[in-house]
Design a protein around this motif. Structure first.
Motif, PDB file in Angstrom:
ATOM      1  N   TYR A   1      28.715  32.108   9.459  1.00  0.00           N
ATOM      2  CA  TYR A   1      28.153  33.447   9.241  1.00  0.00           C
ATOM      3  C   TYR A   1      26.662  33.498   9.539  1.00  0.00           C
ATOM      4  O   TYR A   1      25.909  34.189   8.861  1.00  0.00           O
ATOM      5  N   LYS A   2      26.232  32.766  10.535  1.00  0.00           N
ATOM      6  CA  LYS A   2      24.800  32.771  10.796  1.00  0.00           C
ATOM      7  C   LYS A   2      24.367  34.029  11.524  1.00  0.00           C
ATOM      8  O   LYS A   2      25.143  34.688  12.194  1.00  0.00           O
ATOM      9  N   TYR A   3      23.073  34.348  11.357  1.00  0.00           N
ATOM     10  CA  TYR A   3      22.486  35.535  11.953  1.00  0.00           C
ATOM     11  C   TYR A   3      21.908  35.192  13.322  1.00  0.00           C
ATOM     12  O   TYR A   3      21.296  34.148  13.504  1.00  0.00           O
TER      13      TYR A   3
ATOM     14  N   TYR B   1      28.859  42.182  11.311  1.00  0.00           N
ATOM     15  CA  TYR B   1      27.840  43.095  10.809  1.00  0.00           C
ATOM     16  C   TYR B   1      26.703  43.177  11.830  1.00  0.00           C
ATOM     17  O   TYR B   1      26.392  42.200  12.510  1.00  0.00           O
TER      18      TYR B   1
ATOM     19  N   ARG C   1      25.713  39.395  12.675  1.00  0.00           N
ATOM     20  CA  ARG C   1      26.271  38.374  11.800  1.00  0.00           C
ATOM     21  C   ARG C   1      27.777  38.462  11.819  1.00  0.00           C
ATOM     22  O   ARG C   1      28.345  39.528  11.582  1.00  0.00           O
TER      23      ARG C   1
ATOM     24  N   SER D   1      31.610  38.082  10.618  1.00  0.00           N
ATOM     25  CA  SER D   1      32.314  38.146   9.347  1.00  0.00           C
ATOM     26  C   SER D   1      33.560  37.279   9.360  1.00  0.00           C
ATOM     27  O   SER D   1      34.279  37.213   8.365  1.00  0.00           O
TER      28      SER D   1
END
Lengths: 117, 116
Positions: free
Chosen positions: B102-104, B33, B95, B97
């Motif tokens: 799933y860290k930003y 994402y 981020r 998937s």
């Protein structure tokens, strides 16, 4: 719906002192993040929790930083002892869950601005 | 490791005009994402728009739209009919998937000034 709450909003301390920040995520949010945002930079993830378990703390300076989320709800981030380079805004964020490929929006709190003198 | 780059530290736009903020990223993943976040002065960060990498169609939210070029790993934000309230720091974020934490990952931000 109440947002992510953080306190205090501002804190000024001398180097080598200790400081703690508190975060209360949005009700029902299982995932909680702590970010460090140094002036002029983007947020950097320090630690993320899923309920009361740590999912990622790879960027947390563990010699001086610690965080806990004992009951899977609110969380505290502590710095002991503080250094000048710890001056930053500490952001807390929460989302419903993370251990899924699907998207869950991340909601941010207002942050705590820390100044270390 | 994934990286996010915002090469424009500051941008200015005249009120009612259009401005485009740039973002590039690097990843070896195929599913992820991308986001644009807005951080007004002394106020909390809010999500502006998101893009899922597997969707070819560019996301749009009212006056905000993105130009997502997956092969070029580019993700720009276009703000149309700029308003004084659009003045803020804008952060591009990535981020994953795929399985993991799933860290930003955030870029360094672009400060947008809106001139009356």
């Amino acid at each position: 719906e109440a947002g992510v709450a953080q306190s205090p909003r501002y804190k000024i301390i001398e180097k080598r002192q200790s400081v703690a920040f508190w975060c209360n995520p949005i009700s029902g949010h299982a995932t909680l993040y702590w970010y460090q945002q140094i002036l002029g930079q983007g947020p950097k993830l320090l630690i993320q929790f899923q309920n009361n378990g740590v999912v990622d703390d790879s960027q947390l300076p563990k010699d001086r930083f610690s965080a806990e989320r004992l009951k899977g709800v609110d969380s505290t981030l502590k710095i002991q002892p503080a250094k000048l380079e710890d001056s930053a805004v500490y952001l807390c964020a929460s989302s419903l869950r993370i251990l899924s490929s699907s998207y869950n929006e991340q909601f941010f709190g207002p942050g705590t601005r820390l100044t270390v003198l | 490791a994934q990286t996010v780059t915002q090469s424009q530290p500051e941008m200015s736009v005249q009120e009612a005009e259009t401005v485009t903020l740039s973002c590039t990223y690097d990843t070896s993943e195929s599913d992820y994402y991308l986001f644009w976040y807005k951080q007004p002065p002394s106020r909390q960060m809010i999500l502006v728009i998101r893009q899922e990498a597997y969707k070819q169609q560019n996301a749009t939210e009212n006056r905000f739209s993105v130009n997502f070029q997956k092969a070029a790993k580019s993700f720009s934000l276009k703000i149309s009919d700029s308003q004084l309230g659009d003045a803020a720091m804008y952060f591009c974020a990535y981020r994953s998937s795929e399985s993991g934490t799933y860290k930003y990952i955030f870029g360094t931000g672009t400060r947008l000034k809106v001139l009356a």
